[in-house]
Design an enzyme around this catalytic site. Structure first.
Site: not given
Length: 471
Positions: A176, A369
């Site tokens: 991320e 995810e």
């Protein structure tokens, strides 16, 4: 579904391993939660003795003890029939302070053992190189704001690429990467209290990570041309609060800033929007011609993403109700339900997000995810009847399948925190994502034994049917 679709499970080193100083490992920012989470920045200078009187439990120090129980855990994951296991290497296990010239053999051997164990079951590791665990020893350089850290990262990447060149195919450079802009101390070891211009410091740190990512892609392809080296975004479409053009523009700006780093990793250059943003905000990025050439040449092979919810954005937040979100709060969307932590549940938003990312970047997507955080309550036999999680997954997987029917190229899908892990943002254990319950509470009490939830057998059915049996 394509027969080669990669169903998987996901977790990361800092939230699962424990053994925080075992095997020669050094410290990372995660090892001094909850001190940092409460703004106790002195933890950065004196770790951990200075805070032991106040804090006697640091969640990541033991976590769920994957460090000692990985054989048991991988066997459990293999029961699901998964093809990939998304995890991470903790940089501080390989180079404890980050700037050593030689790696720590015990750390390398640990991950070799983990990946060999995956291989026994035909599971391919998907490995993140930096999942919010830059060695704390690099804080003295100013963290990722300092270009010296690029060299240290390059040494680390070359080391693990060579060691695991036959065991790992899929690599993600930074988890991320956009999170360095929201949580710079965790994402980039950049201390907001020490920066005169924190906005510039964050984007300089981000730029240096982008350069490091390009270098990693170059080295990876040289060591093993079969490597797939990807980038990763914490994804979620920004909706405008209303049809008011001011709200639509605010949502557009939020998306542009969210995509700003991935634009560079996939397209090889900063967008026109971000170049103007830098100029307007007096952000002077130190970027050499050589760096810009690297960014242009060594772009990402795929785009990995996490998805939990969409966001709601307004030109003016005054008198508007906020709710929880991944790292940062967002405005409450009255059309959506929410989980126990206020994160809004939006399966259609998942389809929208996947379509938008693929339209923008035209590279394969990898969902590494997706999951539902909940305050699971186990019965006297440690069983959790988590129909709410099954419902969440079923709707999101269906949305993913519809996105693929729309023409979106998706490599695979992994449930997040497949075995319960400690929370990244708070360190609590009661915020559970897993298909497997871990007997551990927020104070570190419990056996850490594993117990399958109802969702475990459900996901096994999804995997073995290649996504055909969702309910």
């Amino acid at each position: 579904m394509n027969k080669d679709f990669l169903w998987g499970a996901a977790m990361c080193a800092s939230q699962a391993e424990g053994g925080y100083l075992e095997g020669g490992k050094g410290l990372t920012a995660n090892d001094i939660f909850p001190a940092l989470n409460e703004g106790r920045w002195e933890a950065l200078y004196n770790v951990p003795e200075s805070l032991q009187k106040k804090y006697n439990y640091y969640p990541s120090h033991q976590a769920i003890d994957f460090y000692h129980r990985y054989v048991e855990d991988i066997k459990l994951l293999a029961e699901l029939g998964i093809k990939v296991f998304r995890t991470s290497i903790n940089w501080a296990r390989i180079f404890p302070n980050g700037d050593e010239l030689e790696p720590n053999e015990e750390g390398l051997q640990f991950y070799e053992d983990v990946f060999n164990e995956c291989g026994k079951y035909g599971i391919t590791p998907v490995v993140t190189l930096n999942h919010f665990d830059t060695p704390l020893g690099l804080y003295k350089y100013g963290g990722w704001k300092n270009k010296k850290v690029i060299t240290f990262f390059e040494r680390y990447c070359e080391t693990v690429f060579k060691r695991f060149k036959t065991q790992v195919k899929y690599w993600i450079t930074f988890n991320e990467i956009n999170m360095i802009l929201g949580i710079p101390i965790v994402g980039g070891l950049i201390d907001p209290l020490k920066e005169e211009n924190i906005l510039e410091a964050k984007y300089q740190g981000a730029h240096n990570q982008l350069v490091a990512s390009a270098i990693a892609t170059k080295i990876g392809h040289e060591i093993n041309p079969e490597f797939m080296v990807g980038s990763m975004i914490g994804a979620g479409k920004n909706y405008p609060y209303s049809p008011n053009p001011a709200d639509v523009w605010a949502a557009y700006q939020a998306d542009q800033e969210e995509y700003s780093l991935i634009d560079v990793q996939v397209k090889g250059k900063y967008s026109a929007y971000m170049r103007r943003y830098f100029e307007k905000n007096d952000i002077d990025i130190l970027a050499t011609e050589e760096e810009m050439a690297l960014l242009k040449t060594y772009t990402a092979d795929f785009l990995a993403l996490s998805y939990y919810s969409t966001r709601l954005t307004a030109a003016n937040n005054e008198d508007k109700e906020a709710t929880g979100g991944n790292i940062a709060d967002t405005l409450k969307n009255s059309y959506l339900e929410a989980n126990d932590f206020g994160w809004q549940i939006d399966p259609l938003g998942f389809r929208i997000t996947l379509n938008e990312l693929y339209d923008r970047y035209e590279v394969p997507l990898f969902i590494v995810e997706n999951g539902l955080a909940a305050m699971d309550v186990a019965d006297e036999n440690y069983f959790v009847e988590d129909d709410y999680r099954i419902n969440y997954f079923a709707k999101h997987i269906q949305a993913m399948k519809e996105a693929m029917d729309d023409g979106v190229d998706i490599i695979g899908y992994a449930t997040w925190g497949t075995i319960d892990i400690v929370s990244a943002s708070s360190g609590i254990m009661s915020k559970r994502y897993g298909l497997v319950y871990v007997d551990l509470d927020d104070e570190g009490n419990g056996t850490r034994n594993r117990y399958k939830k109802k969702s475990f057998d459900w996901y096994k059915k999804v995997v073995t049917s290649n996504g055909e049996e969702l309910m």
